[in-house]
Design an enzyme around this catalytic site. Structure first.
Site, PDB file in Angstrom:
ATOM      1  N   ASP A  29      46.570  47.102  32.149  1.00 63.41           N
ATOM      2  CA  ASP A  29      45.411  46.615  32.358  1.00 63.41           C
ATOM      3  C   ASP A  29      44.773  46.253  31.505  1.00 63.41           C
ATOM      4  O   ASP A  29      44.345  47.068  30.269  1.00 63.41           O
ATOM      5  CB  ASP A  29      44.965  47.432  33.922  1.00 63.41           C
ATOM      6  N   GLY A  32      41.674  40.422  30.887  1.00 63.75           N
ATOM      7  CA  GLY A  32      40.116  40.293  31.484  1.00 63.75           C
ATOM      8  C   GLY A  32      38.896  41.127  30.981  1.00 63.75           C
ATOM      9  O   GLY A  32      38.270  40.529  30.358  1.00 63.75           O
ATOM     10  N   HIS A  46      44.635  37.502  28.727  1.00 62.42           N
ATOM     11  CA  HIS A  46      46.174  37.639  29.422  1.00 62.42           C
ATOM     12  C   HIS A  46      46.945  36.805  28.143  1.00 62.42           C
ATOM     13  O   HIS A  46      47.911  38.014  27.833  1.00 62.42           O
ATOM     14  CB  HIS A  46      46.244  36.682  30.795  1.00 62.42           C
ATOM     15  N   ARG A  80      43.457  36.529  43.490  1.00 61.56           N
ATOM     16  CA  ARG A  80      42.106  36.188  42.413  1.00 61.56           C
ATOM     17  C   ARG A  80      42.027  34.605  42.267  1.00 61.56           C
ATOM     18  O   ARG A  80      43.006  33.565  42.769  1.00 61.56           O
ATOM     19  CB  ARG A  80      42.527  36.384  40.503  1.00 61.56           C
ATOM     20  N   LEU A 140      68.500  47.400  25.310  1.00 59.81           N
ATOM     21  CA  LEU A 140      66.623  47.826  26.510  1.00 59.81           C
ATOM     22  C   LEU A 140      66.594  47.255  27.266  1.00 59.81           C
ATOM     23  O   LEU A 140      66.702  45.928  27.442  1.00 59.81           O
ATOM     24  CB  LEU A 140      65.264  47.357  25.744  1.00 59.81           C
TER      25      LEU A 140
HETATM   26  C1  IPE Z   1      47.038  46.197  38.811  1.00 64.48           C
HETATM   27  O1  IPE Z   1      45.846  45.444  37.877  1.00 64.48           O
HETATM   28  C2  IPE Z   1      48.604  45.094  38.638  1.00 64.48           C
HETATM   29  C3  IPE Z   1      48.553  44.185  37.075  1.00 64.48           C
HETATM   30  C4  IPE Z   1      48.485  45.404  36.424  1.00 64.48           C
HETATM   31  C5  IPE Z   1      49.415  43.138  37.572  1.00 64.48           C
HETATM   32  P1  IPE Z   1      44.818  44.869  38.744  1.00 64.48           P
HETATM   33  O2  IPE Z   1      43.673  44.273  37.953  1.00 64.48           O
HETATM   34  O3  IPE Z   1      45.436  44.041  39.679  1.00 64.48           O
HETATM   35  O4  IPE Z   1      44.400  46.364  39.847  1.00 64.48           O
HETATM   36  P2  IPE Z   1      43.126  46.871  40.871  1.00 64.48           P
HETATM   37  O5  IPE Z   1      42.221  45.618  41.528  1.00 64.48           O
HETATM   38  O6  IPE Z   1      42.300  46.963  39.543  1.00 64.48           O
HETATM   39  O7  IPE Z   1      43.509  48.051  41.117  1.00 64.48           O
HETATM   40  C1  IPE Z   2      45.669  43.701  33.827  1.00 60.45           C
HETATM   41  O1  IPE Z   2      44.573  42.980  33.704  1.00 60.45           O
HETATM   42  C2  IPE Z   2      46.721  41.604  34.086  1.00 60.45           C
HETATM   43  C3  IPE Z   2      46.487  41.464  35.315  1.00 60.45           C
HETATM   44  C4  IPE Z   2      46.233  41.948  36.490  1.00 60.45           C
HETATM   45  C5  IPE Z   2      47.323  39.939  36.001  1.00 60.45           C
HETATM   46  P1  IPE Z   2      42.992  42.597  34.715  1.00 60.45           P
HETATM   47  O2  IPE Z   2      42.943  40.641  34.932  1.00 60.45           O
HETATM   48  O3  IPE Z   2      42.909  43.475  35.659  1.00 60.45           O
HETATM   49  O4  IPE Z   2      41.925  43.000  33.359  1.00 60.45           O
HETATM   50  P2  IPE Z   2      40.721  43.930  34.099  1.00 60.45           P
HETATM   51  O5  IPE Z   2      41.350  44.234  35.069  1.00 60.45           O
HETATM   52  O6  IPE Z   2      40.152  42.247  34.998  1.00 60.45           O
HETATM   53  O7  IPE Z   2      39.950  43.929  32.678  1.00 60.45           O
HETATM   54 MG    MG Z   3      42.583  44.710  36.243  1.00 55.29          MG
END
Ligand code: IPE
Ligand code: IPE
Ligand code: MG
Length: 248
Positions: A29, A32, A46, A80, A140
């Site tokens: 996570d 973004g 990403h 999204r 792995l």
């Molecule tokens: C969880 O992250 C999903 C992935 C890492 C693929 P999100 O960013 O989607 O989760 P929330 O919205 O913060 O709970």
């Molecule tokens: C995790 O990063 C990847 C996915 C959920 C695809 P995010 O896209 O959720 O990044 P943040 O949490 O918005 O920073």
């Molecule tokens: Mg996120």
């Protein structure tokens, strides 16, 4: 040169090899926010996240982890903006196109957790081919949770159990586990979440019942081998009781 090698060995030894998690799962996570902090579009985050995955995968092999499960796209992530969703699909396709040879050569077995329906027919075919091609690799296992949701996984399992006509009294935890996407794999020992969030976000909600959890504020693109080492050292210090008591 000698001194450097010495330091590396000392650092490595902080992670006790006999206490390395067999199955590590990561909620990758913060891509973004990593990009936004640099004035870049979210998709750049990403892409940086994929680069980092390559590094972390190598580190996992070096630490002796046998199963790595990564949360790459949740069933909720469809909500999204369309451009971001499309970008994430393209990234998965490009990873298969460009990384499969290396993954295969490095003994990585690929598995997919989640629903393939919903992905384009081309992407579905590529995922199938990648799984097929790497099925005999055993250094792995990399489980890619893509279009994955823990609740969805449980619903799918229930549907298939009903469709198979299994009598109610035959349903137990072992049988139920066989109907999950992770069928045949041991539960995760350690679940790491990057980016500072303290929630599960629908990830491995059945399998994580007795996992150890570790959270770090570091965004996923910056979660390097040293960060992984810290997580593993924390894990070394955990006492896993599984509801029992520690013998005196
Ligand atoms: C969880 O992250 C999903 C992935 C890492 C693929 P999100 O960013 O989607 O989760 P929330 O919205 O913060 O709970
Ligand atoms: C995790 O990063 C990847 C996915 C959920 C695809 P995010 O896209 O959720 O990044 P943040 O949490 O918005 O920073
Ligand atoms: Mg996120």
């Amino acid at each position: 040169m000698v001194a450097k090698a010495h330091i590396t060995v000392q650092e490595e030894s902080q992670v006790r090899p006999e206490r390395v998690p067999y199955h590590l799962a990561i909620i990758m996570d913060g891509n973004g926010r990593w990009a936004q902090a640099r004035g870049m579009p979210r998709l750049a985050g990403h892409k940086a996240g994929v680069e980092n995955l390559r590094r972390v995968l190598r580190a996992c092999s070096e630490f002796g982890i046998k199963i790595l499960t990564i949360y790459a796209f949740s069933t909720e992530n469809w909500g999204r903006p369309e451009s971001e969703v499309r970008g994430l699909m393209n990234i998965l396709e490009s990873v298969i196109d460009h990384e499969l040879n290396d993954l295969d050569a490095n003994g990585v077995q690929l598995r997919h957790l989640g629903r393939l329906e919903g992905l384009s027919p081309v992407l579905q075919r590529k995922v199938h081919e990648a799984i097929e091609r790497t099925r005999n690799n055993d250094r792995l296992t990399l489980n890619v949770a893509f279009n994955y949701g823990g609740r969805d996984e449980i619903i799918q399992a229930v549907r298939r159990i009903v469709a198979d006509g299994i009598p109610a009294e035959e349903i137990d935890e072992v049988l139920f586990s066989h109907y999950l996407y992770t069928c045949g794999a041991p539960d995760p020992d350690l679940i790491v979440r990057t980016s500072g969030e303290l929630r599960v976000s629908n990830f491995l909600i059945w399998q994580g019942a007795y996992a150890e959890y570790y959270a770090t504020p570091t965004y996923w693109p910056d979660f390097d081998k040293e960060e992984l080492r810290k997580a593993l050292i924390h894990y070394n210090g955990r006492e896993r009781r599984f509801g029992l008591v520690t013998p005196p």
